[in-house]
Design a protein around this motif. Sequence first.
Motif, PDB file in Angstrom:
ATOM      1  N   VAL A   4       0.872  -1.164   0.000  1.00 14.45           N
ATOM      2  CA  VAL A   4       0.000   0.000   0.000  1.00 14.45           C
ATOM      3  C   VAL A   4       0.915   1.222   0.000  1.00 14.45           C
ATOM      4  O   VAL A   4       1.740   1.390   0.899  1.00 14.45           O
ATOM      5  CB  VAL A   4      -0.929   0.016   1.236  1.00 14.45           C
ATOM      6  N   ILE A   5       0.768   2.037  -1.030  1.00 11.84           N
ATOM      7  CA  ILE A   5       1.553   3.270  -1.136  1.00 11.84           C
ATOM      8  C   ILE A   5       0.585   4.430  -0.966  1.00 11.84           C
ATOM      9  O   ILE A   5      -0.432   4.505  -1.665  1.00 11.84           O
ATOM     10  CB  ILE A   5       2.265   3.377  -2.497  1.00 11.84           C
ATOM     11  N   ALA A   6       0.900   5.319  -0.044  1.00  8.83           N
ATOM     12  CA  ALA A   6       0.058   6.489   0.189  1.00  8.83           C
ATOM     13  C   ALA A   6       0.895   7.748   0.049  1.00  8.83           C
ATOM     14  O   ALA A   6       2.026   7.811   0.529  1.00  8.83           O
ATOM     15  CB  ALA A   6      -0.559   6.425   1.575  1.00  8.83           C
ATOM     16  N   ILE A   7       0.324   8.737  -0.606  1.00  9.52           N
ATOM     17  CA  ILE A   7       0.929  10.061  -0.704  1.00  9.52           C
ATOM     18  C   ILE A   7       0.033  10.974   0.125  1.00  9.52           C
ATOM     19  O   ILE A   7      -1.161  11.111  -0.181  1.00  9.52           O
ATOM     20  CB  ILE A   7       0.966  10.568  -2.163  1.00  9.52           C
ATOM     21  N   VAL A   8       0.584  11.554   1.189  1.00  6.42           N
ATOM     22  CA  VAL A   8      -0.227  12.342   2.121  1.00  6.42           C
ATOM     23  C   VAL A   8       0.420  13.699   2.389  1.00  6.42           C
ATOM     24  O   VAL A   8       1.587  13.914   2.093  1.00  6.42           O
ATOM     25  CB  VAL A   8      -0.456  11.588   3.455  1.00  6.42           C
ATOM     26  N   ARG A   9      -0.370  14.576   2.995  1.00  2.82           N
ATOM     27  CA  ARG A   9       0.138  15.894   3.376  1.00  2.82           C
ATOM     28  C   ARG A   9       1.214  15.730   4.446  1.00  2.82           C
ATOM     29  O   ARG A   9       1.118  14.863   5.309  1.00  2.82           O
ATOM     30  CB  ARG A   9      -0.985  16.744   3.960  1.00  2.82           C
ATOM     31  N   PRO A  68       5.445  19.735  -1.480  1.00  3.02           N
ATOM     32  CA  PRO A  68       6.070  18.721  -0.622  1.00  3.02           C
ATOM     33  C   PRO A  68       5.003  17.791  -0.018  1.00  3.02           C
ATOM     34  O   PRO A  68       3.983  18.267   0.486  1.00  3.02           O
ATOM     35  CB  PRO A  68       6.746  19.526   0.483  1.00  3.02           C
ATOM     36  N   LYS A  69       5.221  16.512  -0.091  1.00  2.60           N
ATOM     37  CA  LYS A  69       4.320  15.491   0.449  1.00  2.60           C
ATOM     38  C   LYS A  69       5.167  14.417   1.124  1.00  2.60           C
ATOM     39  O   LYS A  69       6.380  14.424   1.053  1.00  2.60           O
ATOM     40  CB  LYS A  69       3.492  14.844  -0.675  1.00  2.60           C
ATOM     41  N   ARG A  70       4.501  13.475   1.771  1.00  6.20           N
ATOM     42  CA  ARG A  70       5.152  12.270   2.297  1.00  6.20           C
ATOM     43  C   ARG A  70       4.608  11.084   1.530  1.00  6.20           C
ATOM     44  O   ARG A  70       3.414  10.990   1.289  1.00  6.20           O
ATOM     45  CB  ARG A  70       4.813  12.058   3.766  1.00  6.20           C
ATOM     46  N   MET A  71       5.497  10.164   1.176  1.00  4.23           N
ATOM     47  CA  MET A  71       5.077   8.915   0.568  1.00  4.23           C
ATOM     48  C   MET A  71       5.350   7.803   1.575  1.00  4.23           C
ATOM     49  O   MET A  71       6.468   7.665   2.073  1.00  4.23           O
ATOM     50  CB  MET A  71       5.817   8.637  -0.737  1.00  4.23           C
ATOM     51  N   ILE A  72       4.305   7.042   1.865  1.00  5.87           N
ATOM     52  CA  ILE A  72       4.384   5.948   2.831  1.00  5.87           C
ATOM     53  C   ILE A  72       4.221   4.642   2.064  1.00  5.87           C
ATOM     54  O   ILE A  72       3.323   4.518   1.228  1.00  5.87           O
ATOM     55  CB  ILE A  72       3.253   6.050   3.878  1.00  5.87           C
ATOM     56  N   SER A  73       5.058   3.668   2.364  1.00  4.00           N
ATOM     57  CA  SER A  73       4.965   2.344   1.765  1.00  4.00           C
ATOM     58  C   SER A  73       4.804   1.329   2.889  1.00  4.00           C
ATOM     59  O   SER A  73       5.603   1.296   3.822  1.00  4.00           O
ATOM     60  CB  SER A  73       6.223   2.039   0.957  1.00  4.00           C
ATOM     61  N   ILE A  74       3.746   0.504   2.776  1.00  7.17           N
ATOM     62  CA  ILE A  74       3.454  -0.503   3.792  1.00  7.17           C
ATOM     63  C   ILE A  74       3.144  -1.812   3.071  1.00  7.17           C
ATOM     64  O   ILE A  74       2.265  -1.845   2.216  1.00  7.17           O
ATOM     65  CB  ILE A  74       2.232  -0.096   4.640  1.00  7.17           C
ATOM     66  N   VAL A  75       3.877  -2.879   3.395  1.00 10.07           N
ATOM     67  CA  VAL A  75       3.590  -4.197   2.816  1.00 10.07           C
ATOM     68  C   VAL A  75       2.898  -5.027   3.886  1.00 10.07           C
ATOM     69  O   VAL A  75       3.416  -5.167   5.001  1.00 10.07           O
ATOM     70  CB  VAL A  75       4.875  -4.886   2.313  1.00 10.07           C
ATOM     71  N   VAL A  76       1.714  -5.538   3.542  1.00 10.05           N
ATOM     72  CA  VAL A  76       0.889  -6.282   4.509  1.00 10.05           C
ATOM     73  C   VAL A  76       0.298  -7.521   3.860  1.00 10.05           C
ATOM     74  O   VAL A  76       0.165  -7.585   2.640  1.00 10.05           O
ATOM     75  CB  VAL A  76      -0.255  -5.397   5.070  1.00 10.05           C
TER      76      VAL A  76
END
Length: 126
Positions: A4-9, A68-76
């Motif tokens: 799951v890849i999320a791009i958030v504030r 500018p954003k944050r990219m989060i990567s989560i493998v589940v």
Amino acid sequence: MKEVIAIVRMNRMNQTKKALVEAGITSMTAKEVLGRGKGIVDFSLLKGAEKGFEEAITQLGDSSRLIPKRMISIVVPDGLVEKVVSTLIRVNRTGKSGDGRIFVLQAKDSIRIRTGERGEAVLDEV
């Protein structure tokens, strides 16, 4: 197994980390990124700006700037995808443009370097 890849504030990162930990998701990777969404771009102004017309450049303003954003990567494991996605949405939805995006991708394998374990055994399990 999914990634799951999320791009958030940027200003939502601490709340996002806390909510994921409370949901039992402790493993993640995050990095600073720059980007932009669809936004409203007047393509005639864009063409004028590309040709160097000062009026078009002035009217275009900062609309093409990268934010500018944050990219989060989560493998589940597959069974936790909806929990991760719903947590990300709950914490990051403001209802305004720029809330971000979530992508769900197939992850073929996962390997813990220290032990050599493979597959879902190396992932968070809730």
